[in-house]
Scaffold this motif. Structure first.
Motif, short mmCIF file in Angstrom:
data_model
loop_
_atom_site.label_atom_id
_atom_site.label_comp_id
_atom_site.label_asym_id
_atom_site.label_seq_id
_atom_site.Cartn_x
_atom_site.Cartn_y
_atom_site.Cartn_z
N ARG A 121 0.86 -1.19 0.00
CA ARG A 121 0.00 0.00 0.00
C ARG A 121 0.89 1.23 0.00
NH1 ARG A 121 -5.05 0.87 3.93
NH2 ARG A 121 -5.95 -0.37 2.24
N THR A 149 0.47 5.55 -0.13
CA THR A 149 -0.47 6.66 -0.06
C THR A 149 0.29 7.98 -0.08
OG1 THR A 149 -0.52 6.91 2.36
CG2 THR A 149 -2.00 5.27 1.40
N ARG A 160 -3.82 10.37 -2.99
CA ARG A 160 -3.81 9.19 -3.86
C ARG A 160 -3.39 7.99 -3.02
NH1 ARG A 160 -1.25 11.16 -9.69
NH2 ARG A 160 -2.33 13.19 -9.76
N ALA A 161 -3.96 6.84 -3.32
CA ALA A 161 -3.62 5.62 -2.58
C ALA A 161 -3.81 4.41 -3.49
CB ALA A 161 -4.49 5.48 -1.33
N SER A 176 -7.70 1.14 -5.28
CA SER A 176 -7.07 2.46 -5.32
C SER A 176 -8.11 3.50 -4.93
CB SER A 176 -6.51 2.77 -6.71
OG SER A 176 -7.55 2.80 -7.67
N PRO A 235 -8.13 1.82 0.88
CA PRO A 235 -7.31 3.00 0.59
C PRO A 235 -8.07 4.31 0.76
CG PRO A 235 -6.92 1.31 -1.06
CD PRO A 235 -8.07 0.84 -0.22
N GLN A 295 -8.07 5.30 4.37
CA GLN A 295 -6.78 5.80 4.81
C GLN A 295 -6.59 7.27 4.44
OE1 GLN A 295 -4.12 4.25 6.69
NE2 GLN A 295 -3.71 6.45 6.72
N LEU A 296 -7.01 7.65 3.23
CA LEU A 296 -6.89 9.05 2.83
C LEU A 296 -7.78 9.95 3.68
CD1 LEU A 296 -6.83 8.79 -1.08
CD2 LEU A 296 -4.89 9.15 0.48
N ARG A 301 3.65 10.96 2.85
CA ARG A 301 3.70 9.75 2.04
C ARG A 301 4.01 8.56 2.94
NH1 ARG A 301 6.89 12.53 -3.15
NH2 ARG A 301 5.09 13.84 -3.73
#
Length: 332
Positions: free
Chosen positions: A33, A35, A54-55, A71, A124, A127-128, A214
Motif C-alpha cells: 500500500r 499513499t 492518492r492511494a 485504489s 485506501p 486511509q486518505l 507519504r
C-alpha cells in the motif's frame, strides 16, 4: 532556516542518520500500500488549503507479475479548518456529506459514520480520509515558513509529545528566545527506486511551500500472521524549490495468527527537534494489541510527552495489515 547537515554517514546531534533513498524490492506474494496526501496554498499562506490524495494497494504475485487490487483519490479544499469542497473516488456521492465538517473536531467520527464499510474494510479511501485532520498540524509548519512572522506567534502546547515536553530543549528555547528552535531538516531523496518505478503510485511534484505526507506498507503473509515493513515521511518544498524532510520513520512489525501485534520496531530517520527520537520507544506499547483495533487503541493509550503524534499515525495505519494480508493470500 535549515540546521546544518552532518556529512553523509554521520549521525546528527539527535543520533539520526537521515532519510532513506528508494524503497526495497517487492517480494513475491506480498501486497504494497502506498499513499500520498499533498497540501498546497494556491493563494498564499492565508488562503484556502487544497488537499490532493492518492492511494493504491498493489499485489506482487508469486510469478513476479503485479496488479492493482484497489485504489482511491481525493481532492478537497479547507478554509479556516472547515472542509468546503471534496470529491473522492470511489463513493463521491457519500463522502460529499463530509463537506462543512471541521477537521479538528469529530472529523474521523464523521468518516466512520459516513463510510463505515470503508472503515471496517480498511480501504485506501478510508486511509486518505483518516489522514485529513493531520493536515492542520503539518500544514502549519509549511505556512510558517512561507510567512516567517507566523513562527514567533506559534503557540504549540507542551507535553503533547516528546519533542515538546515541558522542560525539554524546544520548550526551553521558545521560552528564552520567543520562537521555536530551528528544526532538523534533511534534503529529500526520491522514494521511488529507479529499478522499480512501478513500486509507487504516481507522485505529483508539490509546489513551493507545499507539503506532502507519504507512506508505504508492505505486507508478507506467513503461515500464521504476517510480516510488515514500511516507511512514513512528511516533507515540504521550500521557497527555493528544494524538498526537505521533516518527519520520517521506518517500521518493522510481526502480527501473530490471532491478529495481534507480536513485535514492533520503529526507526526514526528524521525528526524536527532534539528530544523527538525518544518517542520511538513508545511504539512498544502496542505489543499484544489487536492489529485491527489499533486506531482506537493508539488514540486511547499512546499520548503525552513520551509519544509522537506522527509516530502514532504510523501505528494507527497498521490497523489495515490484516486486510492487506488477506488480499495477498487470496490473490498472490
Amino acid at each position: 532556516m535549515i540546521a546544518p547537515l552532518p556529512e553523509p554517514g554521520e549521525p546528527n546531534d539527535q543520533g539520526l542518520y537521515g532519510p532513506v533513498a528508494g524503497s526495497p524490492p517487492r517480494l513475491p506474494g506480498t501486497v504494497r500500500r502506498t499513499t500520498s496526501l499533498d497540501l498546497a496554498w494556491p493563494e498564499g499562506p492565508y488562503g484556502p488549503m487544497t488537499l490532493t490524495g492518492r492511494a493504491r494497494d498493489q499485489l506482487t504475485h508469486q510469478d513476479g507479475s503485479t496488479g492493482v487490487h484497489d485504489s482511491a483519490m481525493l481532492t478537497a479544499t479547507v478554509v479556516d479548518g472547515v472542509v468546503t469542497a471534496m470529491r473522492t473516488h470511489p463513493d463521491a456521492d457519500r463522502t460529499a456529506a463530509l463537506v462543512g465538517r471541521k477537521l479538528a473536531v469529530g472529523f474521523r467520527t464523521a468518516v466512520w459514520r459516513t463510510v463505515r464499510d470503508h472503515y471496517d474494510a480498511g480501504t485506501p479511501l478510508h486511509q486518505l480520509l483518516d489522514e485529513m485532520p493531520i493536515s492542520l498540524i503539518i500544514g502549519g509548519f509549511s505556512r510558517r515558513r512561507a510567512d516567517p512572522s507566523l513562527i514567533s506567534s506559534s503557540k504549540r502546547r507542551l507535553d503533547v509529545c516528546s519533542g515538546w515536553a515541558e522542560g525539554g530543549y524546544a520548550a526551553a528555547h521558545r521560552e528564552e528566545h520567543g520562537r521555536p528552535p530551528v528544526p532538523h531538516l534533511w534534503p529529500a531523496p526520491d522514494l521511488v527506486s529507479p529499478t522499480d518505478p512501478a513500486g509507487w503510485h504516481t507522485l505529483p511534484e508539490i509546489p513551493r511551500w507545499g507539503m506532502t505526507r507519504r507512506r508505504r506498507i508492505d505486507v508478507l503473509p506467513l503461515d500464521e500472521g504476517a510480516a510488515v515493513e514500511g516507511l512514513f515521511r512528511d516533507s515540504w518544498r521550500d521557497g527555493d524549490g528544494e524538498q526537505q524532510v521533516l518527519h520520517e520513520y521506518e517500521f518493522h512489525a510481526q502480527v501473530d495468527g490471532a491478529g495481534k501485534i507480536r513485535e514492533i520496531r520503529t526507526v526514526p530517520h528524521v525528526l524536527p527537534h532534539l528530544d523527538c527520537p525518544a518517542a520511538a520507544a513508545s511504539s512498544r506499547g502496542i505489543r499484544g494489541a489487536a492489529a485491527d483495533q489499533l486506531r482506537e487503541y493508539v488514540s486511547m493509550n499512546l499520548f503525552g510527552p513520551a509519544s509522537c503524534t506522527h509516530l502514532n499515525d504510523v501505528l494507527r495505519s497498521l490497523a489495515d495489515v490484516g486486510r492487506l494480508g488477506d488480499i495477498a493470500r487470496a490473490k498472490a
